[in-house]
Scaffold this motif. Structure first.
Motif, PDB file in Angstrom:
ATOM      1  N   ARG A  88       0.741  -0.964   0.116  1.00 17.64           N
ATOM      2  CA  ARG A  88      -0.019   0.084   0.173  1.00 17.64           C
ATOM      3  C   ARG A  88       0.951   1.219  -0.002  1.00 17.64           C
ATOM      4  O   ARG A  88       0.665   2.405  -0.762  1.00 17.64           O
ATOM      5  N   ILE A  89       1.982   1.434   0.832  1.00 15.76           N
ATOM      6  CA  ILE A  89       2.868   2.320   0.989  1.00 15.76           C
ATOM      7  C   ILE A  89       3.466   2.611  -0.367  1.00 15.76           C
ATOM      8  O   ILE A  89       3.638   3.706  -0.941  1.00 15.76           O
ATOM      9  N   ILE A  90       4.183   1.503  -1.228  1.00 12.92           N
ATOM     10  CA  ILE A  90       4.822   1.962  -2.242  1.00 12.92           C
ATOM     11  C   ILE A  90       4.056   2.285  -3.486  1.00 12.92           C
ATOM     12  O   ILE A  90       4.407   2.948  -4.354  1.00 12.92           O
ATOM     13  N   GLN A  91       2.587   1.608  -3.349  1.00 10.36           N
ATOM     14  CA  GLN A  91       1.815   1.894  -4.700  1.00 10.36           C
ATOM     15  C   GLN A  91       1.439   3.371  -4.549  1.00 10.36           C
ATOM     16  O   GLN A  91       1.047   3.978  -5.636  1.00 10.36           O
ATOM     17  N   ASN A  92       1.373   4.164  -3.420  1.00  5.05           N
ATOM     18  CA  ASN A  92       1.037   5.587  -3.414  1.00  5.05           C
ATOM     19  C   ASN A  92       2.406   6.513  -3.700  1.00  5.05           C
ATOM     20  O   ASN A  92       1.862   7.598  -3.781  1.00  5.05           O
ATOM     21  N   ASP A  93       3.415   5.905  -3.891  1.00  2.00           N
ATOM     22  CA  ASP A  93       4.634   6.717  -4.283  1.00  2.00           C
ATOM     23  C   ASP A  93       4.712   6.946  -5.899  1.00  2.00           C
ATOM     24  O   ASP A  93       4.806   6.031  -6.678  1.00  2.00           O
ATOM     25  N   PRO A  94       4.491   8.054  -6.319  1.00  3.68           N
ATOM     26  CA  PRO A  94       4.583   8.643  -7.708  1.00  3.68           C
ATOM     27  C   PRO A  94       5.789   8.222  -8.335  1.00  3.68           C
ATOM     28  O   PRO A  94       5.928   7.734  -9.650  1.00  3.68           O
ATOM     29  N   LYS A  95       6.922   8.067  -7.909  1.00  4.84           N
ATOM     30  CA  LYS A  95       8.162   7.521  -8.327  1.00  4.84           C
ATOM     31  C   LYS A  95       7.987   6.231  -8.604  1.00  4.84           C
ATOM     32  O   LYS A  95       8.752   5.725  -9.866  1.00  4.84           O
ATOM     33  N   VAL A  96       7.293   5.362  -7.902  1.00  3.81           N
ATOM     34  CA  VAL A  96       7.128   3.939  -8.342  1.00  3.81           C
ATOM     35  C   VAL A  96       6.275   3.811  -9.418  1.00  3.81           C
ATOM     36  O   VAL A  96       6.502   3.023 -10.566  1.00  3.81           O
ATOM     37  N   LYS A  97       5.226   4.554  -9.671  1.00  2.00           N
ATOM     38  CA  LYS A  97       4.373   4.746 -10.721  1.00  2.00           C
ATOM     39  C   LYS A  97       5.128   4.981 -12.149  1.00  2.00           C
ATOM     40  O   LYS A  97       4.827   4.514 -13.253  1.00  2.00           O
ATOM     41  N   ASN A  98       6.091   5.799 -11.742  1.00  2.00           N
ATOM     42  CA  ASN A  98       6.697   6.445 -13.139  1.00  2.00           C
ATOM     43  C   ASN A  98       7.883   5.768 -13.693  1.00  2.00           C
ATOM     44  O   ASN A  98       8.332   6.155 -14.648  1.00  2.00           O
ATOM     45  N   PHE A  99       8.403   4.797 -12.726  1.00  2.00           N
ATOM     46  CA  PHE A  99       9.638   4.138 -12.971  1.00  2.00           C
ATOM     47  C   PHE A  99       9.505   2.939 -14.220  1.00  2.00           C
ATOM     48  O   PHE A  99       8.619   2.420 -14.108  1.00  2.00           O
ATOM     49  N   LYS A 100      10.436   3.104 -14.974  1.00  2.00           N
ATOM     50  CA  LYS A 100      10.521   2.150 -16.284  1.00  2.00           C
ATOM     51  C   LYS A 100      11.984   1.702 -16.363  1.00  2.00           C
ATOM     52  O   LYS A 100      12.899   2.630 -16.351  1.00  2.00           O
ATOM     53  N   PRO A 101      12.193   0.406 -16.176  1.00  2.00           N
ATOM     54  CA  PRO A 101      13.614  -0.018 -16.296  1.00  2.00           C
ATOM     55  C   PRO A 101      14.509   0.273 -17.557  1.00  2.00           C
ATOM     56  O   PRO A 101      13.678   0.199 -18.639  1.00  2.00           O
ATOM     57  N   LYS A 102      15.556   0.644 -17.467  1.00  2.00           N
ATOM     58  CA  LYS A 102      16.266   0.870 -18.841  1.00  2.00           C
ATOM     59  C   LYS A 102      16.856  -0.193 -19.243  1.00  2.00           C
ATOM     60  O   LYS A 102      17.051  -1.396 -18.733  1.00  2.00           O
TER      61      LYS A 102
END
Length: 704
Positions: free
Chosen positions: A162-176
């Motif tokens: 629940r905590i990490i899903q509310n983090d915008p950085k997690v939502k926008n991260f895409k692996p290179k």
């Protein structure tokens, strides 16, 4: 496991260790899943990718709870294996229900995680206080703690998500994609990206801190006997499994990134790079160089000297004198404690009337530990008398020690990683050395037998022209390469009487010494706790050059678990010598041979239960099945041969079986190098109430 219930410090270490193991199982496998997902976006459905690592961590508690429920102690419901399997299947549904419930409460009802955290801490605290304060509730308290920890683990997964899903950085991260880099650069870049992933950044920091602390404790346990005994075996197993799981999953993560299975690389490396022999028998320099193995007394000289020291003149003997041969079955600390307790009780009750008439102590594995404990007390009987000690309490004080934890620490430490890191760990002593060190120093330093087993065999042997004031000590072993029996003995066994048994001390360089602890471990090397011990001898070729011949020795129980074989040969030889020698002939009708067989076999005379063999097993594994069956039957044949010889040639009252188990016994005693207080108390009760011991004591006092 029972020992864990009895010792509060070990219990605390166990709870911490299983939390660590569950956490490592979950998080390290989660990283493998993520690495695989980055490589292949279609790898496993999202549901499995998320829940499989969680289920691994959750299942650590399930398996442990079910293990405790199968212990068979009075407080436990004693589940059968089939019922335990059904409970395990039910745990899958239980996990699903917990996940749905906590998702409903946390996400829909929006209850804060702190409330659940406080409730969990209070429950664990309540269960722990119950365990510490009330001995009869320790089992229920421990199972309750494990159940609460299991529930809290599932809750932790959900709150974290629940905590990490509310983090915008997690939502926008895409692996290179780092496919343009070199091979090593590709691996390093992906690992750095994994560590910097916003979804993992906080967790991986905790993971690294926990891993470093655990690894430090892991190394200290491997290095220190005292610290390993403090932690205990069961907690260390979970700690070690956590370290190994983390290592294996790290290798798996790297393998995924580089698209090459490094597990195969380590497997091949284990065969080609480990040139150093890690399992050589630990030898020391002789403290007394004049004590030569080649100048040990042979059986005839020893028997003659033994008689002269006790019965100077056969004509003065008014009655037949008993001569005792002690057999001690193997069985790790269970056997050692039982053997030493029985011998100690007889010695304390009868005194030198018993010990002076003992001719030989023979055993294997744990039986040799019990024999050796009694032998060392006899060797220091003046000091025992001065300190007003009893033989039974002195041996019990020593044999209640934890010999297993330090051994397991080396087994799940250097001996596991030796093949993955051969150039780093080649010089580190193995688990057989750890067991020898534990036999010497794992007990309390106030124990009379503390460090007594560090005595070299050269100090115990009976050399020519010396008085035979101590019994013969025979520690039985087996050569791995050909299954030939061997024996470590205080007299020379290189005689035809002993049917080509290997005299181990004859293989040693005269400048080297084998400690009593190492001799016992050589006769107790039963997989997988101890590997075969290697001793090298030098032999000359026809051209004059010498070559090294390796001998590998394992548990004496592979051939003879009681030492009955060597005693049978010894008694037959003594009978022959009494016919051939003029001095010994005078004692033919004056000496009465008695065998005291101290065993711990639940079915000493029972026939095995035979069942149908699967046709595929018959086709593919008949040799293995036969060899496995021959292992057990070989010992029973040796025992029966000795018993029948005694009954048919000496007397019907000359063979005495002193068994730990009673007829149709429902109580079980585990075979391990650590023994719980519960088991020790049960053994003490049986020593005091044993019918066979009660019958034997007055017979020894009155000389039969």
């Amino acid at each position: 496991m029972v020992y864990t219930l009895e010792q509060p410090p070990v219990y605390i270490c166990f709870v911490i260790a299983i939390i660590f193991f569950s956490f490592i199982q979950w998080y390290s496998s989660r990283l493998v899943m993520k690495a695989k997902f980055w490589q292949d976006n279609e790898y496993l459905p999202l549901l499995l990718r998320v829940h499989l690592p969680r289920f691994f961590g959750y299942t650590c508690y399930t398996i442990t709870i079910l293990a405790f429920l199968q212990l068979g102690i009075s407080e436990s419901p004693h589940l059968s294996r089939s019922i335990a399997c059904l409970f395990f299947l039910f745990s899958i549904l239980y996990y699903y229900l917990l996940d749905r419930l906590f998702n409903f409460l946390v996400f829909i009802k929006n209850y804060p995680g702190k409330i659940f955290l406080i409730i969990i801490i209070l429950l664990i605290g309540l269960c722990s206080v119950t365990i510490m304060a009330f001995e009869h509730f320790r089992f229920a308290g421990l199972v309750s703690v494990l159940a609460v920890l299991q529930i809290s683990t599932v809750l932790f997964y959900i709150i974290r998500r629940r905590i990490i899903q509310n983090d915008p950085k997690v939502k926008n991260f895409k692996p290179k994609d780092f496919s343009d880099k070199t091979w090593l650069g590709f691996i390093g870049a992906n690992l750095r990206q994994l560590f910097k992933d916003p979804e993992e950044k906080g967790s991986i920091r905790v993971f690294n801190i926990v891993a470093i602390i655990a690894f430090i404790i892991y190394v200290v346990t491997i290095a220190s006997i005292d610290f390993s005994v403090f932690i205990g075996t069961f907690p260390f197993i979970f700690l070690a499994f956590g370290v190994m799981a983390g290592f294996i999953n790290f290798v798996s993560t790297v393998s995924v990134f580089c698209r090459f299975n490094f597990h195969i690389f380590f497997f091949v490396l284990a065969f080609i790079a480990v040139k150093h022999e890690p399992h050589k028998v630990y030898l020391v320099s002789k403290q007394n160089p004049q004590a030569n193995y080649k100048s040990r007394q042979r059986l005839k000289e020893y028997f003659t000297n033994w008689i002269k020291a006790r019965f100077p003149d056969s004509t003065s003997l008014q009655s037949r004198q008993p001569v005792y041969f002690i057999l001690a079955d193997g069985g790790a600390s269970r056997s050692g404690y039982w053997v030493a307790s029985v011998l100690g009780r007889i010695q304390d009750s009868v005194g030198e009337k018993f010990s002076n008439n003992i001719f030989c102590l023979s055993g294997a594995s744990g039986g040799s530990v019990g024999n050796a404990a009694y032998y060392m007390l006899l060797r220091n009987k003046k000091m025992v008398a001065e300190k007003q000690l009893t033989y039974r309490e002195s041996s019990k004080d020593y044999l209640k020690s934890d010999f297993l934890s330090y051994t397991i620490a080396r087994m799940l430490g250097p001996d596991f990683f030796r093949y993955a890191l051969p150039f780093v760990l080649n010089g580190v002593n193995d688990r057989a050395y750890a067991l020898t060190a534990a036999l010497e120093k794992a007990g309390c330093d106030t124990s009379f037998l503390f460090n007594a087993f560090a005595t070299g065999m050269s100090s115990l042997i009976t050399q020519t022209n010396q008085p035979a004031d101590m019994p013969i000590l025979c520690i039985n072993t087996t050569r791995m390469q050909d299954g030939r029996p061997g024996v470590i003995s205080t007299i020379d066994m290189n005689e035809s009487f002993f049917n080509r048994r290997i005299d181990i001390l004859s293989l040693l360089d005269e400048k080297k010494d084998l400690k009593l602890s190492s001799a016992i471990v050589l006769g107790a090397s039963f997989p997988y706790i101890c590997p075969a011990g290697r001793i090298d001898t030098r032999a000359r070729k026809e051209g004059g050059d010498s070559i090294s011949i390796p001998h590998y020795f394992v548990d004496g129980g592979y051939f003879d678990n009681s030492g009955a074989g060597v005693v049978t040969e010894m008694i037959i030889a003594l009978k022959q010598l009494m016919v051939q020698d003029s001095f010994l002939k005078g004692f033919t009708n004056k000496l009465d041979f008695h065998v005291l067989h101290i065993t711990n076999d639940p079915h000493p005379d029972g026939e095995p239960i035979l069942g149908k063999v699967n046709p595929i097993v018959n086709d593919l594994a008949a040799p293995l099945q036969t060899l496995a069956g021959a292992y057990g039957s070989q010992t029973s044949v040796n025992d029966s041969r000795l018993k029948n010889y005694i009954l048919n040639n000496i007397g019907s009252n000359n063979y005495h079986r002193l068994n730990l188990y009673q007829e149709n016994d429902k109580l079980g005693f585990s075979m391990s190098w650590v023994i719980s207080k519960r088991a020790r108390d049960s053994m003490d009760y049986r020593v005091n109430t044993s019918g066979s011991v009660k019958v034997l004591l007055p017979q020894i006092k009155n000389g039969f």
